[in-house]
Design a protein around this motif. Sequence first.
Motif, mmCIF file in Angstrom:
data_model
loop_
_atom_site.group_PDB
_atom_site.id
_atom_site.type_symbol
_atom_site.label_atom_id
_atom_site.label_comp_id
_atom_site.label_asym_id
_atom_site.label_seq_id
_atom_site.Cartn_x
_atom_site.Cartn_y
_atom_site.Cartn_z
ATOM 1 N N ALA A 32 0.802 -1.227 0.000
ATOM 2 C CA ALA A 32 0.000 0.000 0.000
ATOM 3 C C ALA A 32 0.837 1.281 0.000
ATOM 4 O O ALA A 32 0.297 2.383 -0.009
ATOM 5 N N GLY A 33 2.183 1.123 0.008
ATOM 6 C CA GLY A 33 3.039 2.313 -0.030
ATOM 7 C C GLY A 33 4.323 1.987 -0.766
ATOM 8 O O GLY A 33 4.910 0.932 -0.519
ATOM 9 N N VAL A 34 4.733 2.867 -1.676
ATOM 10 C CA VAL A 34 5.974 2.658 -2.435
ATOM 11 C C VAL A 34 6.638 4.014 -2.675
ATOM 12 O O VAL A 34 5.983 4.960 -3.117
ATOM 13 N N ALA A 35 7.945 4.111 -2.357
ATOM 14 C CA ALA A 35 8.695 5.338 -2.680
ATOM 15 C C ALA A 35 10.190 5.042 -2.683
ATOM 16 O O ALA A 35 10.654 4.157 -1.949
ATOM 17 N N GLY A 36 10.936 5.781 -3.487
ATOM 18 C CA GLY A 36 12.391 5.690 -3.476
ATOM 19 C C GLY A 36 12.908 6.025 -2.084
ATOM 20 O O GLY A 36 12.251 6.749 -1.328
ATOM 21 N N ASP A 37 14.088 5.508 -1.724
ATOM 22 C CA ASP A 37 14.493 5.608 -0.312
ATOM 23 C C ASP A 37 14.652 7.044 0.202
ATOM 24 O O ASP A 37 14.254 7.346 1.329
ATOM 25 N N GLN A 38 15.206 7.933 -0.613
ATOM 26 C CA GLN A 38 15.402 9.312 -0.121
ATOM 27 C C GLN A 38 14.064 10.040 0.018
ATOM 28 O O GLN A 38 13.889 10.892 0.895
ATOM 29 N N HIS A 39 13.120 9.696 -0.829
ATOM 30 C CA HIS A 39 11.782 10.297 -0.785
ATOM 31 C C HIS A 39 11.035 9.776 0.447
ATOM 32 O O HIS A 39 10.351 10.526 1.146
ATOM 33 N N ALA A 40 11.190 8.464 0.692
ATOM 34 C CA ALA A 40 10.556 7.861 1.876
ATOM 35 C C ALA A 40 11.138 8.485 3.150
ATOM 36 O O ALA A 40 10.411 8.733 4.112
ATOM 37 N N ALA A 41 12.461 8.758 3.148
ATOM 38 C CA ALA A 41 13.074 9.375 4.337
ATOM 39 C C ALA A 41 12.495 10.773 4.567
ATOM 40 O O ALA A 41 12.236 11.175 5.703
ATOM 41 N N LEU A 42 12.268 11.515 3.477
ATOM 42 C CA LEU A 42 11.666 12.858 3.589
ATOM 43 C C LEU A 42 10.266 12.743 4.201
ATOM 44 O O LEU A 42 9.861 13.542 5.052
ATOM 45 N N PHE A 43 9.526 11.710 3.784
ATOM 46 C CA PHE A 43 8.179 11.460 4.313
ATOM 47 C C PHE A 43 8.273 11.012 5.772
ATOM 48 O O PHE A 43 7.524 11.468 6.632
ATOM 49 N N GLY A 44 9.238 10.120 6.057
ATOM 50 C CA GLY A 44 9.424 9.601 7.420
ATOM 51 C C GLY A 44 9.859 10.691 8.393
ATOM 52 O O GLY A 44 9.604 10.601 9.592
ATOM 53 N N GLN A 45 10.534 11.722 7.865
ATOM 54 C CA GLN A 45 10.929 12.868 8.714
ATOM 55 C C GLN A 45 9.777 13.867 8.814
ATOM 56 O O GLN A 45 9.953 14.972 9.325
ATOM 57 N N THR A 46 8.638 13.485 8.293
ATOM 58 C CA THR A 46 7.404 14.279 8.300
ATOM 59 C C THR A 46 7.623 15.688 7.715
ATOM 60 O O THR A 46 7.123 16.675 8.260
ATOM 61 N N CYS A 47 8.378 15.751 6.632
ATOM 62 C CA CYS A 47 8.598 17.044 5.953
ATOM 63 C C CYS A 47 7.398 17.337 5.048
ATOM 64 O O CYS A 47 7.510 17.326 3.816
ATOM 65 N N PHE A 48 6.259 17.552 5.674
ATOM 66 C CA PHE A 48 5.022 17.751 4.924
ATOM 67 C C PHE A 48 4.798 19.214 4.551
ATOM 68 O O PHE A 48 3.992 19.537 3.697
ATOM 69 N N LYS A 49 5.508 20.118 5.265
ATOM 70 C CA LYS A 49 5.343 21.542 4.957
ATOM 71 C C LYS A 49 6.342 21.953 3.904
ATOM 72 O O LYS A 49 7.516 21.581 3.973
#
Length: 495
Positions: free
Chosen positions: A236-253
Amino acid sequence: MPKRYLLALDQGTTSSRAIVFNADGESVASAQREFTQFFPESGWIEHDPNDIWATQNAVAAEAMGKASLRGRDLAGVGITNQRETTLVWERKTGRPIHRAIVWQDRRTSKYCDRMHSEGKANDITQKTGLRLDPYFSGTKLHWILDHVDGARKAAERGELCFGTVDSWLIWNLTGGAVHATDPSNASRTLLYNIHEGQWDEELLEWFGVPHEMLPEVRTSSGDFGECTDFGGATIAGVAGDQHAALFGQTCFKKGTAKNTYGTGCFLLQQTGEKPIASKNHLLTTIAWQTKGRRRKYALEGSVFMGGAVIQWLRDGLRMIHTASESEPLAASVPDTDGVMLVPAFTGLGAPHWDPTARGAIVGLTRGTTAAHIARAALESIAFQSAELLEAMNADSGIALKELRVDGGASRNDLLMQFQADLLGVPVIRPQNTETTALGAAYLAGLATGVFADEKAISEQWKIDRTFEPAMSSDEATEKMGVWRDAVSRAKGWAK
Ligand SMILES: Nc1ncnc2c1ncn2[C@@H]1O[C@H](COP(=O)(O)OP(=O)(O)O)[C@@H](O)[C@H]1O
Ligand SMILES: O=P(O)(O)OC[C@H](O)CO
């Protein structure tokens, strides 16, 4: 009992990792396995696709076993992966027709030079946000289609599948039922138009790639099919590793950024719903695309030698036994006593992009000790990242207020403090530095209702330590000047 666990598969360059997370974003169990790197010729790096799949599948089962969970306990599976690495396999049998060509592989440099001389580079950058460089998948796919007998014709007949590592894992996890990727991985191929959000026919023609072999692009947080194993859990979730890290660091703003200090360093800043074309030699990339098909973009700077320079102190110079020993050794001297180390062992990435640069240590005197060199090695990681950040601030027009960090070398306090000093902004290390896998789990959890929205995810992000800048900006500017001088001496060395 609701299904509250998420299984994240993190397929990296040197190892496959799996982590089971609970609904609080806490790691419940993990497993990791390294696999063989093949170096068939100088500058070539390959992986066996079957090793990638076998190790990833094994660690997934191992992590589930350690957590005493069954497939039916899983709300979903998230996949994150080394990016750009290129695979081609037969649609009918699932058999790879060549080993995977890894992102670091430089075999397509002459082909890129040819494309440059045909004047295609600017158009390619405009459409993809990338550079015409061997780093990216399109050039590697072209090589496979040219070098494997009959491959291009078979691809035209629809008999072959191309994929980055995410697609290869999805294919195997679903028993060959799904051939798909997500926009973040697609945006690293040189074949995907990041403005239109689709494969670009003109680029496909230039790179000689038949459309028939491309994966379907689905949103990063959504349905990628059911696993034949793991109780039929949904990917249910797929992303390249650096993109996933950006998401995991909650860089939503918009404007928030993270730097991952692994083998290399990858600095990504989320720049909102419009791509920003870099004027300072950075890459523009799709950060992710979640439900509602809203694409978020990012600016990216990649440094090839980050933590790897510490590995070199350990394995090449045998100066230390473990990477963490670099910290007390470097701290045993107050400064580098004028020594600068430029770790251009494989050329320089952003913002220099100089494949002919080579490593240099300058400023040596009779008083130089191993401690000075260790300190200079650690500082070089921070100098390179500071250059990326300068370029990024200039491109995005958003002056960064803080930098979130993760990756193995982010555990080094001396390095993090020096990074804050150079940048003049706080450097923040979260409690959970497994942000790549966490990002994949978050994407899967968002699609399957474990998390209501990004706000709920943001609440889970907790600080371990904040490093406040302690150096005057004059001193930081002066140090950056000396660094640039050292870099200029390393450039062009292998011409
Ligand atoms: N305490 C430390 N100080 C400096 N570098 C470190 C430290 N711990 C690990 N590293 C470096 O971090 C890298 C490993 O980080 P990791 O995030 O696992 O990388 P990757 O995912 O690229 O394999 C290695 O290059 C290692 O030298
Ligand atoms: O596998 P890693 O962590 O070294 O990351 C590799 C990058 O995705 C390459 O672009």
